[in-house]
Design an enzyme around this catalytic site. Structure first.
Site, PDB file in Angstrom:
ATOM      1  N   HIS A 140     -12.746   3.237  10.445  1.00 55.62           N
ATOM      2  CA  HIS A 140     -11.800   2.501   9.602  1.00 55.62           C
ATOM      3  C   HIS A 140     -10.587   3.395   9.278  1.00 55.62           C
ATOM      4  CE1 HIS A 140     -10.973  -0.403   6.174  1.00 55.62           C
ATOM      5  NE2 HIS A 140     -10.223   0.633   5.842  1.00 55.62           N
ATOM      6  N   GLU A 141     -10.857   4.644   8.877  1.00 55.73           N
ATOM      7  CA  GLU A 141      -9.754   5.544   8.503  1.00 55.73           C
ATOM      8  C   GLU A 141      -8.946   5.982   9.721  1.00 55.73           C
ATOM      9  OE1 GLU A 141      -8.995   5.410   5.520  1.00 55.73           O
ATOM     10  OE2 GLU A 141     -10.920   4.634   4.856  1.00 55.73           O
ATOM     11  N   GLY A 167     -13.099   6.141   1.592  1.00 59.92           N
ATOM     12  CA  GLY A 167     -12.258   6.787   2.578  1.00 59.92           C
ATOM     13  C   GLY A 167     -10.801   6.509   2.274  1.00 59.92           C
ATOM     14  N   HIS A 219      -6.414   3.491  10.629  1.00 64.19           N
ATOM     15  CA  HIS A 219      -5.186   3.574   9.820  1.00 64.19           C
ATOM     16  C   HIS A 219      -4.168   4.513  10.466  1.00 64.19           C
ATOM     17  CE1 HIS A 219      -5.684   1.156   6.253  1.00 64.19           C
ATOM     18  NE2 HIS A 219      -6.890   1.660   6.017  1.00 64.19           N
ATOM     19  N   CYS A 239     -10.751  -2.750   2.002  1.00 65.76           N
ATOM     20  CA  CYS A 239      -9.788  -1.663   2.180  1.00 65.76           C
ATOM     21  C   CYS A 239      -8.962  -1.522   0.907  1.00 65.76           C
ATOM     22  CB  CYS A 239      -8.885  -1.982   3.373  1.00 65.76           C
ATOM     23  SG  CYS A 239      -7.630  -0.733   3.694  1.00 65.76           S
ATOM     24  N   LEU A 240      -8.750  -0.282   0.494  1.00 67.81           N
ATOM     25  CA  LEU A 240      -7.937  -0.039  -0.702  1.00 67.81           C
ATOM     26  C   LEU A 240      -6.510  -0.548  -0.534  1.00 67.81           C
ATOM     27  CD1 LEU A 240      -9.173   3.578  -1.540  1.00 67.81           C
ATOM     28  CD2 LEU A 240      -9.803   1.451  -2.702  1.00 67.81           C
ATOM     29  N   GLN A 252      -2.032   5.591   3.784  1.00 63.09           N
ATOM     30  CA  GLN A 252      -2.317   4.734   2.632  1.00 63.09           C
ATOM     31  C   GLN A 252      -1.681   5.242   1.342  1.00 63.09           C
ATOM     32  OE1 GLN A 252      -6.751   4.486   3.655  1.00 63.09           O
ATOM     33  NE2 GLN A 252      -6.322   2.548   2.599  1.00 63.09           N
TER      34      GLN A 252
END
Length: 151
Positions: free
Chosen positions: A130-131, A46, A134, A88-89, A51
């Site tokens: 999660h996304e 995701g 953000h 997480c990226l 991000q």
């Protein structure tokens, strides 16, 4: 195709509440394409627009069931609870346990600007939450317990 640099924790854009998308323009379509390319290149499941440094309410998710693109996503209903490990990226090398709803109904716009509704459970529900976090300026480390280096 464009792969963007992923913004890491500490960058202020990750703490901003992302701005709603007023209309689906060619720029938004290109953003969706580039976000998907970036997510796949980073081997993520995701990615939210903040991000990659873009404060817009746009996410892409693919947990192995095909690409889901959502503009202005909203959680309509959430139920159940499950605790699982997340990474997480934007927080490379770290993982932690996060409690999230196990079932969700999420609505948003697709790339045609039409409202879509997704029912999700398990890993897909986790990835969507999660996304969407953000987009509110929330990073998984804010909710995680047992935060540690990924092995």
């Amino acid at each position: 195709m464009a792969v963007y640099q992923i913004v890491e924790i500490g960058d202020p854009v990750l703490r901003e509440k992302a701005k709603p998308v007023k209309e689906v323009t060619p720029h938004i379509l290109k953003l969706l394409d580039n976000m998907a390319d970036t997510m796949y290149a980073a081997k993520g499941v995701g990615l939210a627009a903040p991000q990659i440094g873009v404060s817009k309410r746009v996410i892409v998710v693919d947990v192995g069931e095909g690409l889901v693109e959502l503009i202005n996503p909203e959680i309509v209903e959430a139920s159940g609870q499950a605790v699982d490990t997340e990474g997480c990226l934007s927080v490379p090398g770290m993982i932690g346990e996060v409690a999230r709803a196990d079932k969700l109904i999420v609505k948003g716009l697709n790339r045609q600007g039409k409202e879509v509704v997704y029912q999700a459970k398990g890993f897909m529900a986790r990835a969507l939450q999660h996304e969407i976090d953000h987009l509110e300026g929330i990073i998984f480390v804010d909710k995680a317990s047992n935060l540690r280096k990924a092995e």
